[in-house]
Motif scaffolding. Structure first.
Motif, PDB file in Angstrom:
ATOM      1  N   ILE A 126      54.268  35.789  30.730  1.00  0.00           N
ATOM      2  CA  ILE A 126      53.192  36.760  30.960  1.00  0.00           C
ATOM      3  C   ILE A 126      52.478  37.136  29.654  1.00  0.00           C
ATOM      4  CG2 ILE A 126      52.712  39.152  31.672  1.00  0.00           C
ATOM      5  CD1 ILE A 126      54.695  38.717  33.987  1.00  0.00           C
ATOM      6  N   PRO A 127      53.198  37.432  28.565  1.00  0.00           N
ATOM      7  CA  PRO A 127      52.474  37.753  27.326  1.00  0.00           C
ATOM      8  C   PRO A 127      51.589  36.620  26.815  1.00  0.00           C
ATOM      9  CG  PRO A 127      54.761  38.441  27.153  1.00  0.00           C
ATOM     10  CD  PRO A 127      54.640  37.631  28.405  1.00  0.00           C
ATOM     11  N   LEU A 128      51.935  35.376  27.113  1.00  0.00           N
ATOM     12  CA  LEU A 128      51.117  34.253  26.659  1.00  0.00           C
ATOM     13  C   LEU A 128      49.711  34.315  27.254  1.00  0.00           C
ATOM     14  CD1 LEU A 128      51.211  31.764  24.869  1.00  0.00           C
ATOM     15  CD2 LEU A 128      52.020  30.460  26.829  1.00  0.00           C
ATOM     16  N   GLY A 129      49.578  34.860  28.456  1.00  0.00           N
ATOM     17  CA  GLY A 129      48.270  35.010  29.075  1.00  0.00           C
ATOM     18  C   GLY A 129      47.345  35.931  28.294  1.00  0.00           C
ATOM     19  N   PHE A 130      47.908  36.885  27.555  1.00  0.00           N
ATOM     20  CA  PHE A 130      47.088  37.795  26.753  1.00  0.00           C
ATOM     21  C   PHE A 130      46.381  37.063  25.616  1.00  0.00           C
ATOM     22  CE2 PHE A 130      49.687  40.774  28.985  1.00  0.00           C
ATOM     23  CZ  PHE A 130      48.933  41.933  29.052  1.00  0.00           C
ATOM     24  N   TYR A 131      46.954  35.968  25.152  1.00  0.00           N
ATOM     25  CA  TYR A 131      46.339  35.217  24.055  1.00  0.00           C
ATOM     26  C   TYR A 131      45.100  34.447  24.504  1.00  0.00           C
ATOM     27  CZ  TYR A 131      50.353  36.425  21.246  1.00  0.00           C
ATOM     28  OH  TYR A 131      51.298  37.125  20.559  1.00  0.00           O
ATOM     29  N   LYS A 136      36.540  33.376  28.975  1.00  0.00           N
ATOM     30  CA  LYS A 136      35.984  34.033  30.163  1.00  0.00           C
ATOM     31  C   LYS A 136      36.097  33.178  31.423  1.00  0.00           C
ATOM     32  CE  LYS A 136      34.722  37.567  27.806  1.00  0.00           C
ATOM     33  NZ  LYS A 136      35.659  38.649  27.740  1.00  0.00           N
ATOM     34  N   ASN A 137      36.243  31.871  31.265  1.00  0.00           N
ATOM     35  CA  ASN A 137      36.276  30.959  32.402  1.00  0.00           C
ATOM     36  C   ASN A 137      37.713  30.873  32.953  1.00  0.00           C
ATOM     37  OD1 ASN A 137      36.132  28.825  34.204  1.00  0.00           O
ATOM     38  ND2 ASN A 137      34.826  27.582  32.863  1.00  0.00           N
ATOM     39  N   PHE A 138      37.917  31.415  34.155  1.00  0.00           N
ATOM     40  CA  PHE A 138      39.236  31.443  34.791  1.00  0.00           C
ATOM     41  C   PHE A 138      39.792  30.033  34.995  1.00  0.00           C
ATOM     42  CE2 PHE A 138      42.030  31.612  38.493  1.00  0.00           C
ATOM     43  CZ  PHE A 138      42.889  32.633  38.134  1.00  0.00           C
ATOM     44  N   GLY A 179      49.432  37.308  33.090  1.00  0.00           N
ATOM     45  CA  GLY A 179      49.108  37.932  31.799  1.00  0.00           C
ATOM     46  C   GLY A 179      47.622  37.919  31.519  1.00  0.00           C
ATOM     47  N   TYR A 180      46.964  36.829  31.858  1.00  0.00           N
ATOM     48  CA  TYR A 180      45.513  36.729  31.665  1.00  0.00           C
ATOM     49  C   TYR A 180      44.779  37.771  32.500  1.00  0.00           C
ATOM     50  CZ  TYR A 180      40.832  34.682  31.788  1.00  0.00           C
ATOM     51  OH  TYR A 180      39.467  34.477  31.713  1.00  0.00           O
ATOM     52  N   ARG A 181      45.172  37.914  33.773  1.00  0.00           N
ATOM     53  CA  ARG A 181      44.521  38.911  34.647  1.00  0.00           C
ATOM     54  C   ARG A 181      44.803  40.339  34.162  1.00  0.00           C
ATOM     55  NH1 ARG A 181      40.329  37.634  36.865  1.00  0.00           N
ATOM     56  NH2 ARG A 181      40.597  39.155  38.499  1.00  0.00           N
ATOM     57  N   ILE A 182      46.025  40.607  33.751  1.00  0.00           N
ATOM     58  CA  ILE A 182      46.368  41.950  33.239  1.00  0.00           C
ATOM     59  C   ILE A 182      45.529  42.261  32.007  1.00  0.00           C
ATOM     60  CG2 ILE A 182      48.183  43.333  32.145  1.00  0.00           C
ATOM     61  CD1 ILE A 182      50.187  41.932  34.005  1.00  0.00           C
ATOM     62  N   SER A 183      45.361  41.278  31.125  1.00  0.00           N
ATOM     63  CA  SER A 183      44.563  41.526  29.909  1.00  0.00           C
ATOM     64  C   SER A 183      43.127  41.886  30.253  1.00  0.00           C
ATOM     65  CB  SER A 183      44.598  40.316  28.968  1.00  0.00           C
ATOM     66  OG  SER A 183      43.859  39.233  29.502  1.00  0.00           O
ATOM     67  N   HIS A 184      42.577  41.277  31.306  1.00  0.00           N
ATOM     68  CA  HIS A 184      41.211  41.620  31.713  1.00  0.00           C
ATOM     69  C   HIS A 184      41.137  42.976  32.397  1.00  0.00           C
ATOM     70  CE1 HIS A 184      38.780  38.165  30.580  1.00  0.00           C
ATOM     71  NE2 HIS A 184      39.913  37.479  30.691  1.00  0.00           N
ATOM     72  N   VAL A 185      42.163  43.341  33.137  1.00  0.00           N
ATOM     73  CA  VAL A 185      42.195  44.673  33.761  1.00  0.00           C
ATOM     74  C   VAL A 185      42.290  45.750  32.680  1.00  0.00           C
ATOM     75  CG1 VAL A 185      43.596  46.209  35.192  1.00  0.00           C
ATOM     76  CG2 VAL A 185      43.130  43.873  35.965  1.00  0.00           C
TER      77      VAL A 185
END
Length: 188
Positions: A126-131, A136-138, A179-185
């Protein structure tokens, strides 16, 4: 004087919480992955204890100071990727096995150990998604997540540091995307 007191609190809390996390979680995982004896076990245990204390100190610093400066981010990143490297590639060698059918692994989720390992794999990525939050492209992030996950599993399979398992590829991708979605939220 206030800054000195804050630093003392951060250090003491980091040592206490770092040791508690090491003793209650990490030590069990290390013994499962590396056995409970031998020089490699002791080296990895000491390293992970110190890393756990450092990570908890960094988190406490963030909580007390309410800011994440560049140096703190770099230290947290070094800790995170060090733990990832040890967890993924520093296991004792096992047989080379490639599990292409994810349903074989899903069937084993009835054991607590497999469920726990699956949860740890998900949480670890999950933390890797923050990087990837600046991308911007899902779809691009999803493609990168698949590539990273597949590469990790392939390296594990080829070096005999774990099984190549398509179910793990799916779990890693899911963790990265969460992690990527959480970072955008959080950014909104």
């Amino acid at each position: 004087m206030v800054n000195f007191a804050k630093k003392i609190i951060i250090i003491i809390a980091g040592i206490v919480f770092g040791y508690l996390i090491y003793y209650n979680v990490i030590m069990d995982i290390v013994s499962i992955m590396y056995g409970s004896g031998g020089s490699m076990y002791y080296i990895i245990s000491i390293f992970l204890l110190l890393l756990s204390i450092l990570c908890c100190s960094l988190v406490m610093s963030f909580i007390i100071n309410r800011q994440l400066d560049r140096n703190l981010f770099i230290m947290i990143s070094i800790c995170y990727f060090s733990v990832m490297f040890f967890a993924l590639f520093c296991r004792t060698a096992i047989t080379r096995e490639f599990i292409w059918n994810p349903f074989e692994s899903i069937k084993e989720l009835d054991s607590w150990r497999m469920c726990f390992q699956t949860f740890l794999n998900l949480a670890m990525f999950i933390p890797l998604g923050f990087y990837f939050k600046k991308i911007k492209n899902f779809k691009m992030v999803f493609i990168v997540a698949i590539f990273v996950s597949f590469a990790i599993e392939l390296i594990q399979g080829l070096t005999q540091r774990g099984f190549f398992d398509t179910f793990d590829v799916m779990i890693y991708c899911l963790g990265i995307m969460i992690g990527y979605r959480i970072s955008h939220v959080i950014n909104k």
